[in-house]
Design a protein around this motif. Structure first.
Motif, PDB file in Angstrom:
ATOM      1  N   TYR A 104       0.844  -1.201   0.145  1.00 34.76           N
ATOM      2  CA  TYR A 104      -0.024  -0.106  -0.031  1.00 34.76           C
ATOM      3  C   TYR A 104       0.826   1.413   0.155  1.00 34.76           C
ATOM      4  O   TYR A 104       0.529   2.166  -0.778  1.00 34.76           O
ATOM      5  CB  TYR A 104      -0.922  -0.003   1.314  1.00 34.76           C
ATOM      6  CG  TYR A 104      -1.299   1.390   1.605  1.00 34.76           C
ATOM      7  CD1 TYR A 104      -2.519   2.039   1.149  1.00 34.76           C
ATOM      8  CD2 TYR A 104      -0.774   1.936   2.907  1.00 34.76           C
ATOM      9  CE1 TYR A 104      -3.047   3.330   1.444  1.00 34.76           C
ATOM     10  CE2 TYR A 104      -1.072   3.266   3.328  1.00 34.76           C
ATOM     11  CZ  TYR A 104      -1.997   3.670   2.487  1.00 34.76           C
ATOM     12  OH  TYR A 104      -2.485   5.260   2.853  1.00 34.76           O
ATOM     13  N   ALA A 105       1.929   1.218   0.831  1.00 29.86           N
ATOM     14  CA  ALA A 105       2.700   2.534   0.835  1.00 29.86           C
ATOM     15  C   ALA A 105       3.339   2.691  -0.237  1.00 29.86           C
ATOM     16  O   ALA A 105       3.989   3.936  -0.243  1.00 29.86           O
ATOM     17  CB  ALA A 105       3.499   2.198   2.264  1.00 29.86           C
ATOM     18  N   THR A 106       3.896   1.963  -0.774  1.00 30.71           N
ATOM     19  CA  THR A 106       4.499   1.979  -2.031  1.00 30.71           C
ATOM     20  C   THR A 106       4.003   2.216  -3.275  1.00 30.71           C
ATOM     21  O   THR A 106       4.362   2.117  -4.433  1.00 30.71           O
ATOM     22  CB  THR A 106       5.865   0.782  -2.383  1.00 30.71           C
ATOM     23  OG1 THR A 106       4.881  -0.261  -2.267  1.00 30.71           O
ATOM     24  CG2 THR A 106       6.870   0.910  -1.199  1.00 30.71           C
ATOM     25  N   GLY A 107       2.463   2.072  -3.247  1.00 25.52           N
ATOM     26  CA  GLY A 107       1.835   2.275  -4.385  1.00 25.52           C
ATOM     27  C   GLY A 107       1.654   1.261  -5.488  1.00 25.52           C
ATOM     28  O   GLY A 107       1.492   1.512  -6.687  1.00 25.52           O
ATOM     29  N   ASN A 108       2.043  -0.024  -4.953  1.00 28.97           N
ATOM     30  CA  ASN A 108       2.146  -1.035  -5.791  1.00 28.97           C
ATOM     31  C   ASN A 108       1.026  -1.370  -7.048  1.00 28.97           C
ATOM     32  O   ASN A 108       0.922  -1.831  -7.894  1.00 28.97           O
ATOM     33  CB  ASN A 108       2.603  -2.466  -5.336  1.00 28.97           C
ATOM     34  CG  ASN A 108       4.145  -2.366  -4.944  1.00 28.97           C
ATOM     35  OD1 ASN A 108       4.842  -1.648  -5.007  1.00 28.97           O
ATOM     36  ND2 ASN A 108       4.489  -3.646  -4.227  1.00 28.97           N
ATOM     37  N   ASN A 109      -0.219  -1.292  -6.094  1.00 27.20           N
ATOM     38  CA  ASN A 109      -1.509  -1.400  -7.051  1.00 27.20           C
ATOM     39  C   ASN A 109      -2.093  -0.013  -7.485  1.00 27.20           C
ATOM     40  O   ASN A 109      -3.180  -0.194  -8.036  1.00 27.20           O
ATOM     41  CB  ASN A 109      -2.394  -1.999  -6.012  1.00 27.20           C
ATOM     42  CG  ASN A 109      -1.873  -3.643  -5.613  1.00 27.20           C
ATOM     43  OD1 ASN A 109      -1.174  -4.193  -6.355  1.00 27.20           O
ATOM     44  ND2 ASN A 109      -2.190  -3.888  -4.349  1.00 27.20           N
ATOM     45  N   TRP A 110      -1.298   0.878  -7.388  1.00 30.00           N
ATOM     46  CA  TRP A 110      -2.022   2.088  -7.871  1.00 30.00           C
ATOM     47  C   TRP A 110      -1.461   2.276  -9.477  1.00 30.00           C
ATOM     48  O   TRP A 110      -0.342   1.903  -9.964  1.00 30.00           O
ATOM     49  CB  TRP A 110      -1.396   3.253  -7.293  1.00 30.00           C
ATOM     50  CG  TRP A 110      -1.678   3.391  -5.832  1.00 30.00           C
ATOM     51  CD1 TRP A 110      -2.202   2.343  -4.972  1.00 30.00           C
ATOM     52  CD2 TRP A 110      -1.689   4.714  -4.866  1.00 30.00           C
ATOM     53  NE1 TRP A 110      -2.603   3.001  -3.837  1.00 30.00           N
ATOM     54  CE2 TRP A 110      -2.468   4.104  -3.653  1.00 30.00           C
ATOM     55  CE3 TRP A 110      -1.342   5.801  -5.120  1.00 30.00           C
ATOM     56  CZ2 TRP A 110      -2.294   5.104  -2.689  1.00 30.00           C
ATOM     57  CZ3 TRP A 110      -1.316   6.657  -4.036  1.00 30.00           C
ATOM     58  CH2 TRP A 110      -1.745   6.169  -2.822  1.00 30.00           C
ATOM     59  N   TYR A 111      -2.223   3.038 -10.187  1.00 28.62           N
ATOM     60  CA  TYR A 111      -1.752   3.573 -11.721  1.00 28.62           C
ATOM     61  C   TYR A 111      -1.002   4.811 -11.240  1.00 28.62           C
ATOM     62  O   TYR A 111      -1.638   5.905 -10.960  1.00 28.62           O
ATOM     63  CB  TYR A 111      -2.840   3.720 -12.302  1.00 28.62           C
ATOM     64  CG  TYR A 111      -2.827   4.474 -13.846  1.00 28.62           C
ATOM     65  CD1 TYR A 111      -2.274   3.496 -14.766  1.00 28.62           C
ATOM     66  CD2 TYR A 111      -2.811   5.774 -14.153  1.00 28.62           C
ATOM     67  CE1 TYR A 111      -1.971   4.285 -15.951  1.00 28.62           C
ATOM     68  CE2 TYR A 111      -2.506   6.386 -15.261  1.00 28.62           C
ATOM     69  CZ  TYR A 111      -2.009   5.382 -16.333  1.00 28.62           C
ATOM     70  OH  TYR A 111      -1.466   5.975 -17.433  1.00 28.62           O
ATOM     71  N   MET A 112       0.288   4.765 -11.876  1.00 32.40           N
ATOM     72  CA  MET A 112       0.805   5.984 -11.395  1.00 32.40           C
ATOM     73  C   MET A 112       1.574   6.565 -12.665  1.00 32.40           C
ATOM     74  O   MET A 112       2.824   7.081 -12.673  1.00 32.40           O
ATOM     75  CB  MET A 112       2.182   5.618 -10.618  1.00 32.40           C
ATOM     76  CG  MET A 112       1.683   5.344  -8.940  1.00 32.40           C
ATOM     77  SD  MET A 112       0.582   6.485  -8.208  1.00 32.40           S
ATOM     78  CE  MET A 112       1.895   7.738  -7.982  1.00 32.40           C
ATOM     79  N   GLN A 113       0.889   6.403 -13.750  1.00 29.01           N
ATOM     80  CA  GLN A 113       1.709   6.995 -15.078  1.00 29.01           C
ATOM     81  C   GLN A 113       0.675   8.381 -15.121  1.00 29.01           C
ATOM     82  O   GLN A 113      -0.348   8.607 -14.857  1.00 29.01           O
ATOM     83  CB  GLN A 113       1.034   6.186 -16.240  1.00 29.01           C
ATOM     84  CG  GLN A 113       1.878   4.589 -16.263  1.00 29.01           C
ATOM     85  CD  GLN A 113       3.323   4.728 -15.932  1.00 29.01           C
ATOM     86  OE1 GLN A 113       3.801   5.544 -16.608  1.00 29.01           O
ATOM     87  NE2 GLN A 113       3.861   4.098 -14.897  1.00 29.01           N
ATOM     88  N   GLY A 114       1.217   9.260 -16.031  1.00 22.16           N
ATOM     89  CA  GLY A 114       0.756  10.688 -16.174  1.00 22.16           C
ATOM     90  C   GLY A 114      -0.226  10.489 -17.119  1.00 22.16           C
ATOM     91  O   GLY A 114      -0.799   9.609 -17.593  1.00 22.16           O
ATOM     92  N   PRO A 115      -1.011  11.747 -17.268  1.00 23.32           N
ATOM     93  CA  PRO A 115      -0.455  13.074 -16.827  1.00 23.32           C
ATOM     94  C   PRO A 115      -1.111  13.094 -15.349  1.00 23.32           C
ATOM     95  O   PRO A 115      -2.000  12.679 -15.040  1.00 23.32           O
ATOM     96  CB  PRO A 115      -1.014  14.129 -17.715  1.00 23.32           C
ATOM     97  CG  PRO A 115      -2.416  13.150 -18.326  1.00 23.32           C
ATOM     98  CD  PRO A 115      -2.092  11.621 -18.363  1.00 23.32           C
ATOM     99  N   PHE A 116      -0.175  14.094 -14.623  1.00 27.94           N
ATOM    100  CA  PHE A 116      -0.639  14.546 -13.393  1.00 27.94           C
ATOM    101  C   PHE A 116      -1.137  16.052 -13.316  1.00 27.94           C
ATOM    102  O   PHE A 116      -0.638  16.752 -14.115  1.00 27.94           O
ATOM    103  CB  PHE A 116       0.443  14.370 -12.374  1.00 27.94           C
ATOM    104  CG  PHE A 116       0.937  12.883 -12.230  1.00 27.94           C
ATOM    105  CD1 PHE A 116       0.168  11.809 -11.689  1.00 27.94           C
ATOM    106  CD2 PHE A 116       2.187  12.546 -13.004  1.00 27.94           C
ATOM    107  CE1 PHE A 116       0.809  10.728 -11.744  1.00 27.94           C
ATOM    108  CE2 PHE A 116       2.694  11.547 -12.864  1.00 27.94           C
ATOM    109  CZ  PHE A 116       2.065  10.239 -12.314  1.00 27.94           C
ATOM    110  N   ASP A 117      -2.331  16.154 -12.738  1.00 23.42           N
ATOM    111  CA  ASP A 117      -2.802  17.554 -12.628  1.00 23.42           C
ATOM    112  C   ASP A 117      -3.474  17.866 -11.181  1.00 23.42           C
ATOM    113  O   ASP A 117      -4.648  17.471 -10.889  1.00 23.42           O
ATOM    114  CB  ASP A 117      -4.144  17.688 -13.420  1.00 23.42           C
ATOM    115  CG  ASP A 117      -4.453  19.158 -13.750  1.00 23.42           C
ATOM    116  OD1 ASP A 117      -3.897  20.121 -12.865  1.00 23.42           O
ATOM    117  OD2 ASP A 117      -5.702  19.381 -14.384  1.00 23.42           O
ATOM    118  N   ALA A 118      -2.500  18.388 -10.271  1.00 24.18           N
ATOM    119  CA  ALA A 118      -3.022  18.633  -8.930  1.00 24.18           C
ATOM    120  C   ALA A 118      -4.285  19.946  -8.974  1.00 24.18           C
ATOM    121  O   ALA A 118      -4.883  19.814  -7.741  1.00 24.18           O
ATOM    122  CB  ALA A 118      -1.905  19.368  -8.351  1.00 24.18           C
TER     123      ALA A 118
END
Length: 246
Positions: A104-118
């Motif tokens: 969970y803490a390393t975001g292994n199951n997260w989609y972490m590709q861009g684009p990113f928009d805060a």
């Protein structure tokens, strides 16, 4: 607002949100009746709980300074009062430290590709290129820098009223952090504190099952369905996965 009233109000809000959420999620089913019974238990319990201290623990991921912040923040987010121990006494900082060594803490199951928009619409979901480990590392540094700029001391060394004011500034976003939005850091801190307070003790938090006792939750008991439809307080203490009893 006095510290005593602030702590009581905060715990009342916690009880309402925790006990009502299951009822909303599962509607009129039998389990929903159990959730309403838990709410009634929270309102009617006036028996002082025994004092408690969290077991000794040395963090494995957070630094000593970061862990001191977690301990101080936990004590303010869910404070101890006449109804029982708070997040600090329940071992919530230990729970959060342990979570930093999980996928969970390393975001292994997260989609972490861009684009990113805060600045994207919140309805679009999380938009930062940061996983929980990074949110905590950057957020804790920024939070202590902000505390030092405001009061000349890091967060853990401030008075309870000063800590409350800073946490409110983090939550509202009025505090300006350098590396990530203060609201993002606070949201993870609050969510993980709630999780640790009501988790099974095997994960490090909810020691003594104080969170479950507070809301009348039976824990990992094999069967309590006979009581689900009654809408009354469950009469037996909670049991953990490991068989511990409150």
């Amino acid at each position: 607002m006095s510290q005593e009233k602030t702590g009581s109000t905060r715990r009342d809000f916690l009880l309402r949100t925790i006990s009502l959420a299951p009822a909303v999620a599962i509607g009129g089913s039998g389990i929903g009746s159990l959730a309403l019974a838990a709410e009634a238990q929270a309102k009617q319990s006036n028996v002082p709980a025994a004092p408690q201290q969290a077991k000794d623990y040395q963090p494995t991921w957070f630094t000593r300074e970061e862990y001191a912040f977690l301990q101080a923040a936990a004590a303010r987010l869910i404070p101890a009062d006449e109804r029982g121990p708070g997040a600090l006494e329940a071992g919530v900082p230990e729970y959060i430290d342990r979570q930093m060594n999980t996928p969970y803490a390393t975001g292994n199951n997260w989609y972490m590709q861009g684009p990113f928009d805060a600045d994207a619409d919140p309805a679009l979901g999380y938009q930062l290129p940061l996983v929980p480990q990074q949110i905590y590392r950057l957020g804790l540094a920024d939070a202590d820098d902000y505390a030092t700029a405001q009061h000349g001391k890091v967060f853990a060394e401030l008075s309870a009223s000063q800590q409350d004011a800073l946490l409110q500034a983090f939550e509202s976003g009025s505090a300006e952090f350098k590396q990530l939005p203060a609201k993002v850091f606070f949201s993870y801190l609050l969510q993980n504190t709630r999780e640790g307070f009501f988790s099974d003790p095997v994960h490090g938090g909810n020691q003594g099952m104080v969170g479950w006792t507070l809301i009348g939750f039976p824990g990992a008991r094999a069967d309590f369905m006979d009581w689900v439809e009654r809408g009354e307080q469950y009469p037996f203490p909670p049991v953990s996965i490991r068989g511990e009893r409150a």
